[in-house]
Design a protein around this motif. Structure first.
Motif, short mmCIF file in Angstrom:
data_model
loop_
_atom_site.label_atom_id
_atom_site.label_comp_id
_atom_site.label_asym_id
_atom_site.label_seq_id
_atom_site.Cartn_x
_atom_site.Cartn_y
_atom_site.Cartn_z
N ILE A 14 -5.54 7.65 -4.59
CA ILE A 14 -6.00 6.53 -3.46
C ILE A 14 -5.26 6.92 -2.05
N SER A 15 -6.00 7.15 -1.12
CA SER A 15 -5.55 7.13 0.41
C SER A 15 -6.13 6.09 1.16
N LYS A 16 -5.99 6.03 2.13
CA LYS A 16 -6.60 4.97 3.15
C LYS A 16 -8.07 5.41 3.61
N GLU A 17 -8.29 6.72 3.35
CA GLU A 17 -9.71 7.00 3.75
C GLU A 17 -10.84 7.05 2.49
N HIS A 18 -9.81 7.13 1.27
CA HIS A 18 -11.00 7.34 -0.02
C HIS A 18 -10.25 7.17 -1.19
N PHE A 19 -11.13 6.87 -2.29
CA PHE A 19 -10.49 6.86 -3.65
C PHE A 19 -11.33 8.11 -4.26
N PHE A 20 -10.36 9.28 -4.63
CA PHE A 20 -10.65 10.69 -4.93
C PHE A 20 -10.56 10.86 -6.27
N ILE A 21 -11.49 11.04 -6.86
CA ILE A 21 -11.75 11.36 -8.53
C ILE A 21 -11.51 12.84 -8.58
N VAL A 22 -10.53 13.38 -9.27
CA VAL A 22 -9.64 14.47 -9.27
C VAL A 22 -10.82 15.52 -10.10
N ASP A 23 -11.32 15.08 -11.20
CA ASP A 23 -12.39 15.90 -11.83
C ASP A 23 -13.80 15.23 -11.97
N PHE A 24 -14.44 15.60 -10.66
CA PHE A 24 -15.82 14.99 -10.44
C PHE A 24 -16.68 16.08 -10.15
N ASP A 25 -17.81 16.02 -10.78
CA ASP A 25 -18.86 16.86 -10.24
C ASP A 25 -19.37 16.71 -9.12
N THR A 33 0.97 -1.22 0.01
CA THR A 33 0.12 0.13 -0.10
C THR A 33 0.99 1.39 0.10
N GLY A 34 2.11 1.09 0.50
CA GLY A 34 3.03 2.48 0.25
C GLY A 34 3.13 2.78 -1.28
N LEU A 35 3.09 1.53 -2.29
CA LEU A 35 3.18 2.01 -3.56
C LEU A 35 1.83 2.46 -4.14
N LEU A 36 0.72 1.84 -3.48
CA LEU A 36 -0.70 2.21 -4.08
C LEU A 36 -1.33 3.49 -3.63
N LEU A 37 -1.09 3.93 -2.68
CA LEU A 37 -1.65 5.16 -1.82
C LEU A 37 -1.16 6.16 -2.29
N ARG A 38 -1.39 6.70 -3.55
CA ARG A 38 -0.67 7.82 -4.23
C ARG A 38 -1.82 8.28 -5.21
N THR A 39 -1.19 9.33 -5.96
CA THR A 39 -1.99 10.06 -6.94
C THR A 39 -1.68 9.66 -8.38
N TRP A 40 -2.55 9.18 -9.36
CA TRP A 40 -2.21 8.63 -10.61
C TRP A 40 -2.88 9.35 -11.52
N VAL A 41 -2.21 9.13 -12.84
CA VAL A 41 -2.80 9.62 -14.09
C VAL A 41 -2.50 8.51 -15.24
N ALA A 42 -3.52 8.54 -16.14
CA ALA A 42 -3.41 7.64 -17.16
C ALA A 42 -2.54 8.01 -18.42
N HIS A 43 -2.77 9.47 -18.41
CA HIS A 43 -1.83 10.06 -19.78
C HIS A 43 -1.40 11.22 -19.22
N ALA A 86 -2.32 16.41 -20.44
CA ALA A 86 -3.33 15.91 -19.11
C ALA A 86 -2.98 17.15 -18.11
N PRO A 87 -4.41 18.04 -17.88
CA PRO A 87 -4.10 19.23 -17.13
C PRO A 87 -4.37 18.70 -15.60
N HIS A 88 -4.56 17.76 -15.22
CA HIS A 88 -4.64 17.12 -14.03
C HIS A 88 -4.49 15.52 -13.58
N ALA A 89 -4.49 15.08 -12.59
CA ALA A 89 -4.32 13.70 -12.39
C ALA A 89 -5.78 13.06 -12.32
N ASP A 90 -5.60 11.67 -12.48
CA ASP A 90 -7.04 10.82 -12.71
C ASP A 90 -7.76 10.59 -11.36
#
Length: 105
Positions: free
Chosen positions: A40-51, A18-28, A33-37
């Motif tokens: 993932i944190s211990k608390e939530h999966f955060f969608i960067v560009d979500f309404d 999880t030290g490798l997984l709990l980070r900020t990720w981008v596909a392109h 790519a103006p922002h990350a996708d």
């Protein structure tokens, strides 16, 4: 599943690092790519560009990741995780696995 029951918190039960997984990720990555996708944190999966509120509870069991959006549930399998890459096969994306890299901005 529409209007799915959402858990109150995220759960992690995995042998993945999880030290490798709990980070900020981008596909392109790169200037197109103006922002990350997502992050993932211990608390939530955060969608960067979500309404609305982008923080989604999730469940990670071994390599299966289930994300509880307000309107539906997304599922995927983590195929590869290393120090700079995350390869995911989304159940609703028939084109094949998506490779993400660490967001560096």
């Amino acid at each position: 599943a529409h209007n799915a029951e959402r858990p109150g918190s995220s759960t992690i039960r995995t042998t993945l690092d999880t030290g490798l997984l709990l980070r900020t990720w981008v596909a392109h990555p790169g200037p197109e790519a103006p922002h990350a996708d997502f992050q993932i944190s211990k608390e939530h999966f955060f969608i960067v560009d979500f309404d609305g509120d982008g923080a989604m509870p999730y469940k990670l069991e071994d390599r299966k990741l289930t994300i509880y959006y307000p309107e539906y549930i997304a599922e995927c399998e983590i195929l590869l995780l290393n120090k700079d890459s995350l390869k995911i096969m989304w159940s609703d994306y028939p084109e094949g696995p998506v490779v993400y890299t660490i967001w560096k901005h």
